[in-house]
Motif scaffolding. Structure first.
Motif, mmCIF file in Angstrom:
data_model
loop_
_atom_site.group_PDB
_atom_site.id
_atom_site.type_symbol
_atom_site.label_atom_id
_atom_site.label_comp_id
_atom_site.label_asym_id
_atom_site.label_seq_id
_atom_site.Cartn_x
_atom_site.Cartn_y
_atom_site.Cartn_z
ATOM 1 N N ALA A 477 0.830 -1.200 0.000
ATOM 2 C CA ALA A 477 0.000 0.000 0.000
ATOM 3 C C ALA A 477 0.865 1.251 0.000
ATOM 4 N N SER A 478 1.905 1.252 0.814
ATOM 5 C CA SER A 478 2.794 2.412 0.876
ATOM 6 C C SER A 478 3.606 2.553 -0.397
ATOM 7 N N ALA A 479 4.069 1.433 -0.946
ATOM 8 C CA ALA A 479 4.843 1.496 -2.185
ATOM 9 C C ALA A 479 4.002 2.052 -3.326
ATOM 10 N N LEU A 480 2.762 1.589 -3.424
ATOM 11 C CA LEU A 480 1.875 2.096 -4.478
ATOM 12 C C LEU A 480 1.463 3.533 -4.202
ATOM 13 N N ALA A 481 1.357 3.902 -2.930
ATOM 14 C CA ALA A 481 1.051 5.298 -2.609
ATOM 15 C C ALA A 481 2.165 6.216 -3.100
ATOM 16 N N ALA A 482 3.417 5.770 -2.942
ATOM 17 C CA ALA A 482 4.545 6.568 -3.436
ATOM 18 C C ALA A 482 4.487 6.695 -4.950
ATOM 19 N N VAL A 483 4.246 5.567 -5.630
ATOM 20 C CA VAL A 483 4.161 5.581 -7.089
ATOM 21 C C VAL A 483 3.005 6.463 -7.546
ATOM 22 N N THR A 484 1.856 6.341 -6.885
ATOM 23 C CA THR A 484 0.673 7.124 -7.256
ATOM 24 C C THR A 484 0.889 8.611 -7.027
ATOM 25 N N PHE A 485 1.557 8.959 -5.933
ATOM 26 C CA PHE A 485 1.800 10.367 -5.628
ATOM 27 C C PHE A 485 2.593 11.033 -6.749
ATOM 28 N N PHE A 486 3.688 10.405 -7.152
ATOM 29 C CA PHE A 486 4.549 11.033 -8.155
ATOM 30 C C PHE A 486 3.945 10.958 -9.558
ATOM 31 N N ARG A 487 3.205 9.904 -9.847
ATOM 32 C CA ARG A 487 2.585 9.839 -11.168
ATOM 33 C C ARG A 487 1.478 10.889 -11.292
ATOM 34 N N SER A 488 0.782 11.161 -10.184
ATOM 35 C CA SER A 488 -0.272 12.172 -10.223
ATOM 36 C C SER A 488 0.312 13.570 -10.398
ATOM 37 N N LEU A 489 1.436 13.827 -9.746
ATOM 38 C CA LEU A 489 2.103 15.112 -9.957
ATOM 39 C C LEU A 489 2.532 15.266 -11.411
ATOM 40 N N ALA A 490 2.994 14.169 -12.020
ATOM 41 C CA ALA A 490 3.378 14.229 -13.433
ATOM 42 C C ALA A 490 2.158 14.455 -14.316
ATOM 43 N N GLY A 491 1.051 13.775 -13.989
ATOM 44 C CA GLY A 491 -0.170 13.981 -14.755
ATOM 45 C C GLY A 491 -0.682 15.406 -14.649
ATOM 46 N N PHE A 492 -0.401 16.045 -13.522
ATOM 47 C CA PHE A 492 -0.762 17.453 -13.330
ATOM 48 C C PHE A 492 0.193 18.383 -14.088
ATOM 49 N N GLY A 493 1.500 18.085 -14.040
ATOM 50 C CA GLY A 493 2.489 19.010 -14.569
ATOM 51 C C GLY A 493 2.735 18.937 -16.062
ATOM 52 N N PHE A 494 2.697 17.725 -16.640
ATOM 53 C CA PHE A 494 3.031 17.570 -18.060
ATOM 54 C C PHE A 494 2.151 18.422 -18.976
ATOM 55 N N PRO A 495 0.831 18.450 -18.792
ATOM 56 C CA PRO A 495 0.003 19.259 -19.695
ATOM 57 C C PRO A 495 0.296 20.756 -19.616
ATOM 58 N N LEU A 496 0.903 21.210 -18.509
ATOM 59 C CA LEU A 496 1.164 22.638 -18.363
ATOM 60 C C LEU A 496 2.278 23.115 -19.288
ATOM 61 N N PHE A 497 3.284 22.249 -19.524
ATOM 62 C CA PHE A 497 4.364 22.674 -20.414
ATOM 63 C C PHE A 497 4.164 22.224 -21.856
ATOM 64 N N ALA A 498 3.167 21.364 -22.092
ATOM 65 C CA ALA A 498 2.961 20.829 -23.446
ATOM 66 C C ALA A 498 2.710 21.925 -24.481
ATOM 67 N N PRO A 499 1.816 22.896 -24.248
ATOM 68 C CA PRO A 499 1.579 23.912 -25.282
ATOM 69 C C PRO A 499 2.834 24.681 -25.663
ATOM 70 N N ALA A 500 3.639 25.058 -24.649
ATOM 71 C CA ALA A 500 4.873 25.806 -24.935
ATOM 72 C C ALA A 500 5.873 24.942 -25.686
ATOM 73 N N MET A 501 5.981 23.657 -25.312
ATOM 74 C CA MET A 501 6.937 22.767 -25.977
ATOM 75 C C MET A 501 6.579 22.557 -27.437
ATOM 76 N N TYR A 502 5.319 22.247 -27.709
ATOM 77 C CA TYR A 502 4.913 22.009 -29.090
ATOM 78 C C TYR A 502 4.953 23.290 -29.922
ATOM 79 N N SER A 503 4.695 24.417 -29.280
ATOM 80 C CA SER A 503 4.759 25.687 -30.003
ATOM 81 C C SER A 503 6.190 26.006 -30.422
ATOM 82 N N ALA A 504 7.155 25.674 -29.559
ATOM 83 C CA ALA A 504 8.552 25.977 -29.854
ATOM 84 C C ALA A 504 9.218 24.939 -30.738
ATOM 85 N N LEU A 505 8.873 23.655 -30.541
ATOM 86 C CA LEU A 505 9.576 22.580 -31.235
ATOM 87 C C LEU A 505 8.756 21.904 -32.318
#
Length: 545
Positions: A477-505
Motif C-alpha cells: 500500500a505504501s509502495a503504491l502510494a509513493a508511485v501514485t503520488f509522483f505519477r499524479s504530480l506528473a499527470g498534473f504538470g506535463f500538460p502545463l508545459f505541453a503547449p509551450a513545448m509544441y509551439s517551440a519545437l
C-alpha cells in the motif's frame, strides 16, 4: 494509482490461555475427547495462504504484525472459522467477487472521465471566463489530477479505520457534489477550486480499490482483476473527452460536468446496493461485536472479545502517520520504487499530455470540427483496451508458467515479461505520432501512433502494479502510494508545459524528445529487474524476500 492490499486470512495460532469461542464451546458442551483434541489441532494449523499485503499494524503477530494484547484468561480471540470460512471475502463465490470488482472498477472509471472530460471544451471555458494563457487553460484540466496526489494519503488510512466500502462511497458522494458544482462555476477561480475538491473525492477508488481486490482475490487469481481495475483509470480519460467533444459542440461546457454527475449517481446507487465490506479487520470486528452482544456477563466467565487486529498500534493517529511517512521513506530507500515510480510518472504524465494536446492536433493540423476531432480519442482507447485484454489473459498464465519452472515457487519478477513490449510500443507510438501529424499525411497514421502509445501505457501500468504488489507484500500500500503520488504530480504538470513545448519545437521534435526519454528510462527497466530484482529484494528492508 495507490493500491492498498490487506490479507484477510491469518496464520494465527491460538494460545492455550486465549481460546477462541469455538474451543470454549467444545469444552463446555462435552469433556475432552480424541476428536476434540483433533479439532483443536486442526484449528491451529496455518491456513494455506500467505499473501499478506498491507500495513504491519493491521496484521496478526504470526504474519508480521505488532504484538497482540497481553494474553488474559478472560479474552476471546475472534478469527476466521478456518480456511473455508464463507465470511472471508476470499471465499466468496466468483459471481460475488466479480460483482464487487466491477463496481469498484466503475468507481475507478468515472472519476478519470471527469479528469479529462473538459479538455475538448477548454476553448469555450476560456472564451466565457476570459482566459488568455494556455497554461491556465491546461490547469483547468490537470488540477483534478493534482488532487490524486493528495487524496490517497488520507483516504487510504481512513479506509483502514472505517472500512473500504464506507469510505469509498462517502468519498464518491463528495466527488459527486463538487463535480456537479463545477457545472455552476461563475469564474476561473471557482472552476479550478471545485475541480480540485472533486478530485480529492475522486481519488478514493485509486487508493482503496486495490485494497478491495487484495481482500477478494488470491495472488494466482489476481491478474485478471487487476487488469480490469488498471484499465478503468486509463480508459476513463479517453471516453470522457470523446463524449465531451460532442457535448461541447452541441451544447455548453457545463453539460460535461452534469452528464458525468448523472452517470456517477447511477454508479453510486449500485455501490450502495451491492458493494459489501471486504476489509478483514472490520469484518472480524463486526463478528466480535455480535458475540459481545450475545454474551451474558452473569453466566459467562469471559469479559472481553477481541480480534487479532486489536493492537495498541491500530489507532488512527498511528495509521495516518505511517501512511504519510512510509511512502516517501520507500521512495528514498528503495531502488525498485525509484525506477518504476519515475517511469510510471513519466508514462502517466505522457497520457495526460496526449489527452490535452489531441484536440490541437486534429482541429489545428487537420481542420476537423471539435466533435469529429474527439473521435480520435478512440485510437488511444483501442490501444489501451486491446493490449489490456491480451495482457489480462497472459499475466496469470505467464506467472504460473515461470512458477512451475521454478518448482512451484512464484517470484515478483514473473510479472515483468508483459512490460517488455510496453516499453517498446511507447516510443514507437511517440515517434510515429510526432512526425506524421502533418496536413500531407492521412490522419489515420498519427491515430495508429496514438494507439501504440495507449498499448504501451497499459502494459507498463499493469506490469508495474502487479510487480510492486508482489514485491512489497506487507508494504504494498505504501509502495503504491509513493508511485501514485509522483505519477499524479506528473499527470498534473506535463500538460502545463505541453503547449509551450509544441509551439517551440513542433510535434515531431517534441514527441521525439519524449520518445528518447521513454527508451532511456523504460527499455532497460524490465531486463535489469529480471536479472537483479531478486538481489535488490534480498538487500531491501521492506521488500518480500
Amino acid at each position: 494509482m495507490s493500491l492498498h492490499e490487506k490479507n484477510t486470512t491469518h496464520d494465527h495460532e491460538q494460545s492455550s490461555e486465549t481460546p477462541t469461542l469455538r474451543e470454549e464451546s467444545l469444552q463446555s458442551e462435552c469433556p475432552p475427547t480424541p476428536e476434540t483434541h483433533q479439532l483443536k489441532k486442526e484449528r491451529t494449523q496455518p491456513e494455506p495462504e500467505s499473501d499478506v499485503v498491507g500495513h504491519e499494524e493491521d496484521l496478526p503477530p504470526s504474519e508480521g504484525g505488532m504484538d497482540p494484547p497481553e494474553e488474559e484468561s478472560d479474552v476471546y480471540i475472534v478469527d476466521w472459522d478456518g480456511p473455508g470460512d464463507p465470511l472471508n471475502p476470499k471465499n466468496w463465490s466468483k459471481k460475488k467477487k466479480w460483482g464487487a470488482t466491477l463496481i469498484v472498477s466503475a468507481f475507478t472509471f468515472i472519476s478519470p472521465v471527469s479528469s479529462s472530460m473538459i479538455a475538448p471544451a477548454t476553448g469555450q471555458v476560456a472564451e466565457q471566463f476570459g482566459i488568455t494563457s494556455s497554461a491556465i487553460e491546461a490547469l483547468v484540466v490537470s488540477i483534478f489530477v493534482c488532487a490524486y496526489a493528495v487524496g490517497p494519503l488520507v483516504l487510504g488510512p481512513l479506509s483502514e479505520i472505517y472500512g473500504r466500502s464506507r469510505v469509498l462511497q462517502l468519498a464518491n458522494l463528495w466527488y459527486l457534489a463538487w463535480n456537479l458544482g463545477c457545472g455552476f462555476a461563475q469564474n476561473t477561480g471557482q472552476l479550478i477550486a471545485f475541480r480540485f475538491l472533486a478530485g480529492l473525492g475522486g481519488s478514493a477508488p485509486l487508493s482503496i480499490g486495490g485494497g478491495v481486490l487484495g481482500d477478494l482475490w488470491r495472488p494466482e487469481e489476481r491478474g485478471q482483476a487487476i487488469a480490469l481495475y488498471s484499465l478503468a483509470p486509463l480508459l476513463g480519460p479517453v471516453i470522457g473527452p470523446a463524449a465531451a467533444s460532442w457535448v461541447a459542440q452541441r451544447s455548453t461546457w457545463r453539460w460535461c460536468f452534469w452528464a458525468s454527475s448523472i452517470v456517477d449517481a447511477f454508479i453510486q446507487v449500485l455501490g450502495v446496493l451491492f458493494l459489501k465490506e471486504t476489509f478483514a479487520p472490520i469484518l472480524l470486528e463486526r463478528k466480535a461485536k455480535a458475540m459481545r452482544e450475545s454474551m451474558d456477563p452473569e453466566k459467562g466467565r469471559y469479559r472481553d472479545v477481541r480480534t487479532p487486529y486489536d493492537t495498541a498500534d491500530r489507532k488512527w493517529q498511528n495509521i495516518l502517520k505511517k501512511s504519510l511517512i512510509r511512502p516517501f521513506a520507500l521512495f528514498a530507500r528503495e531502488p525498485i520504487v525509484q525506477v518504476l515510480g519515475l517511469y510510471m510518472a513519466f508514462v502517466y504524465g505522457l497520457l495526460y499530455l496526449f489527452l490535452t494536446s489531441l484536440p490541437d492536433i486534429f482541429t489545428g493540423v487537420y481542420g476537423e470540427e471539435i466533435g469529429i476531432a474527439g473521435l480520435n480519442y478512440f485510437a488511444l482507447g483501442i490501444g489501451l483496451t486491446g493490449a489490456s485484454q491480451v495482457n489480462a489473459r497472459m499475466l496469470d498464465r505467464i506467472y504460473k508458467y515461470y512458477s512451475k519452472k521454478n518448482g512451484g515457487v512464484g517470484k515478483p519478477e514473473y510479472r515483468l515479461p508483459s512490460m517488455v513490449p510496453g516499453t517498446i510500443f511507447l516510443p514507437i507510438g511517440l515517434f510515429l505520432t510526432g512526425w506524421t501529424s502533418r496536413p500531407d499525411v492521412h490522419w489515420i497514421v498519427p491515430d495508429i501512433g496514438i494507439a501504440f502509445v495507449g498499448a504501451g501505457t497499459i502494459l507498463n501500468f499493469q506490469s508495474i502494479q502487479t510487480y510492486v504488489i508482489d514485491t512489497f507484500t506487507l508494504h504494498a500500500a505504501s509502495a503504491l502510494a509513493a508511485v501514485t503520488f509522483f505519477r499524479s504530480l506528473a499527470g498534473f504538470g506535463f500538460p502545463l508545459f505541453a503547449p509551450a513545448m509544441y509551439s517551440a519545437l513542433g510535434y515531431g521534435k517534441g514527441d521525439s524528445i519524449l520518445g528518447v526519454v521513454a527508451i532511456v528510462v523504460g527499455c532497460p527497466a524490465p531486463w535489469l529487474l529480471w536479472v537483479y530484482g531478486e538481489r535488490i529484494r534480498q538487500a531491501s528492508h521492506y521488500a518480500r524476500k
